[in-house]
Scaffold this motif. Structure first.
Motif, PDB file in Angstrom:
ATOM      1  N   GLN A   1       2.605  14.101  -9.094  1.00 19.03           N
ATOM      2  CA  GLN A   1       3.125  15.687  -8.984  1.00 19.03           C
ATOM      3  C   GLN A   1       4.369  16.170 -10.069  1.00 19.03           C
ATOM      4  O   GLN A   1       5.115  16.651 -10.381  1.00 19.03           O
ATOM      5  CB  GLN A   1       3.705  15.073  -7.778  1.00 19.03           C
ATOM      6  N   GLY A   2       4.158  15.023 -11.312  1.00 20.79           N
ATOM      7  CA  GLY A   2       4.837  14.522 -12.746  1.00 20.79           C
ATOM      8  C   GLY A   2       5.016  16.742 -12.985  1.00 20.79           C
ATOM      9  O   GLY A   2       6.300  17.476 -13.512  1.00 20.79           O
ATOM     10  N   LYS A   3       4.249  16.886 -13.042  1.00 19.13           N
ATOM     11  CA  LYS A   3       3.867  18.307 -13.914  1.00 19.13           C
ATOM     12  C   LYS A   3       4.221  19.033 -13.306  1.00 19.13           C
ATOM     13  O   LYS A   3       5.115  19.648 -13.910  1.00 19.13           O
ATOM     14  CB  LYS A   3       2.541  18.226 -14.001  1.00 19.13           C
TER      15      LYS A   3
ATOM     16  N   GLY B   1       1.001  -1.464  -0.309  1.00 20.76           N
ATOM     17  CA  GLY B   1       0.103  -0.331   0.768  1.00 20.76           C
ATOM     18  C   GLY B   1       0.433   1.587   0.272  1.00 20.76           C
ATOM     19  O   GLY B   1       0.436   1.899  -0.660  1.00 20.76           O
ATOM     20  N   VAL B   2       1.452   1.095   0.707  1.00 20.47           N
ATOM     21  CA  VAL B   2       3.219   2.025   0.238  1.00 20.47           C
ATOM     22  C   VAL B   2       3.189   2.748  -0.661  1.00 20.47           C
ATOM     23  O   VAL B   2       3.570   3.877  -0.870  1.00 20.47           O
ATOM     24  CB  VAL B   2       3.680   1.654   1.897  1.00 20.47           C
ATOM     25  N   LEU B   3       4.445   1.596  -0.671  1.00 17.53           N
ATOM     26  CA  LEU B   3       4.579   2.160  -2.498  1.00 17.53           C
ATOM     27  C   LEU B   3       3.557   2.075  -3.790  1.00 17.53           C
ATOM     28  O   LEU B   3       3.843   3.269  -4.645  1.00 17.53           O
ATOM     29  CB  LEU B   3       5.108   0.121  -3.332  1.00 17.53           C
ATOM     30  N   ILE B   4       2.253   1.532  -3.232  1.00 17.29           N
ATOM     31  CA  ILE B   4       1.542   1.803  -4.353  1.00 17.29           C
ATOM     32  C   ILE B   4       1.205   3.958  -5.030  1.00 17.29           C
ATOM     33  O   ILE B   4       0.884   4.105  -5.154  1.00 17.29           O
ATOM     34  CB  ILE B   4      -0.003   1.310  -4.924  1.00 17.29           C
ATOM     35  N   GLY B   5       0.621   3.475  -3.401  1.00 21.75           N
ATOM     36  CA  GLY B   5       0.356   5.040  -2.854  1.00 21.75           C
ATOM     37  C   GLY B   5       1.748   6.465  -2.947  1.00 21.75           C
ATOM     38  O   GLY B   5       1.915   7.111  -3.633  1.00 21.75           O
ATOM     39  N   SER B   6       3.337   5.817  -2.822  1.00 23.69           N
ATOM     40  CA  SER B   6       3.808   6.381  -3.784  1.00 23.69           C
ATOM     41  C   SER B   6       4.198   6.995  -4.441  1.00 23.69           C
ATOM     42  O   SER B   6       4.734   8.293  -4.691  1.00 23.69           O
ATOM     43  CB  SER B   6       5.537   6.216  -2.782  1.00 23.69           C
ATOM     44  N   ALA B   7       3.914   5.876  -5.629  1.00 26.07           N
ATOM     45  CA  ALA B   7       4.028   5.662  -6.676  1.00 26.07           C
ATOM     46  C   ALA B   7       3.128   6.617  -7.574  1.00 26.07           C
ATOM     47  O   ALA B   7       2.679   7.857  -7.898  1.00 26.07           O
ATOM     48  CB  ALA B   7       3.967   4.383  -7.492  1.00 26.07           C
ATOM     49  N   ALA B   8       1.775   6.448  -6.822  1.00 26.08           N
ATOM     50  CA  ALA B   8       0.446   7.605  -7.233  1.00 26.08           C
ATOM     51  C   ALA B   8       0.983   8.536  -7.002  1.00 26.08           C
ATOM     52  O   ALA B   8       0.679   9.821  -8.304  1.00 26.08           O
ATOM     53  CB  ALA B   8      -0.988   7.144  -6.816  1.00 26.08           C
TER      54      ALA B   8
END
Length: 106
Positions: free
Chosen positions: A73-75, A61-68
């Motif tokens: 925030q890429g823009k 869950g932490v990994l998926i949340g971090s990736a999302a």
């Protein structure tokens, strides 16, 4: 440096105590079956203590949340890079203009 140490003690010590208590209370083996249509299939069933499944789910869950968050925030990172490049170019142009306008002492 002291703030980091205090933060670590305030956050990580209680978290470690909770995880240890969770591991002790949930150490019985639990079967995780990946095949919903044939739950008795031993090839797709895995046995491990319940706390491992819970901690694994937390990590996933932490990994998926971090990736999302990273992708969302890429823009903003792209805009920051563009503004930084623009500022560097303007600084170079200002330095060049300043060099052209300085009187030469001869």
């Amino acid at each position: 440096m002291l703030a980091k140490r205090i933060l670590m003690i305030v956050i990580f010590v209680p978290l470690a105590v909770i995880l240890i208590a969770l591991a002790v209370a949930n150490r019985t083996s639990t079967v995780l079956t990946i095949d919903p249509f044939n739950p008795g299939n031993p090839a797709l069933s895995y046995t491990a203590p319940l706390f491992l499944w819970l901690i694994g789910a937390l990590i996933v869950g932490v990994l998926i949340g971090s990736a999302a968050t990273w992708f969302a925030q890429g823009k903003h990172r792209r805009t920051a890079r563009r503004h930084k490049l623009e500022a560097q170019q303007l600084l170079v142009r200002a330095e060049q203009a300043e060099k052209r306008n300085l009187p030469v002492n001869g």
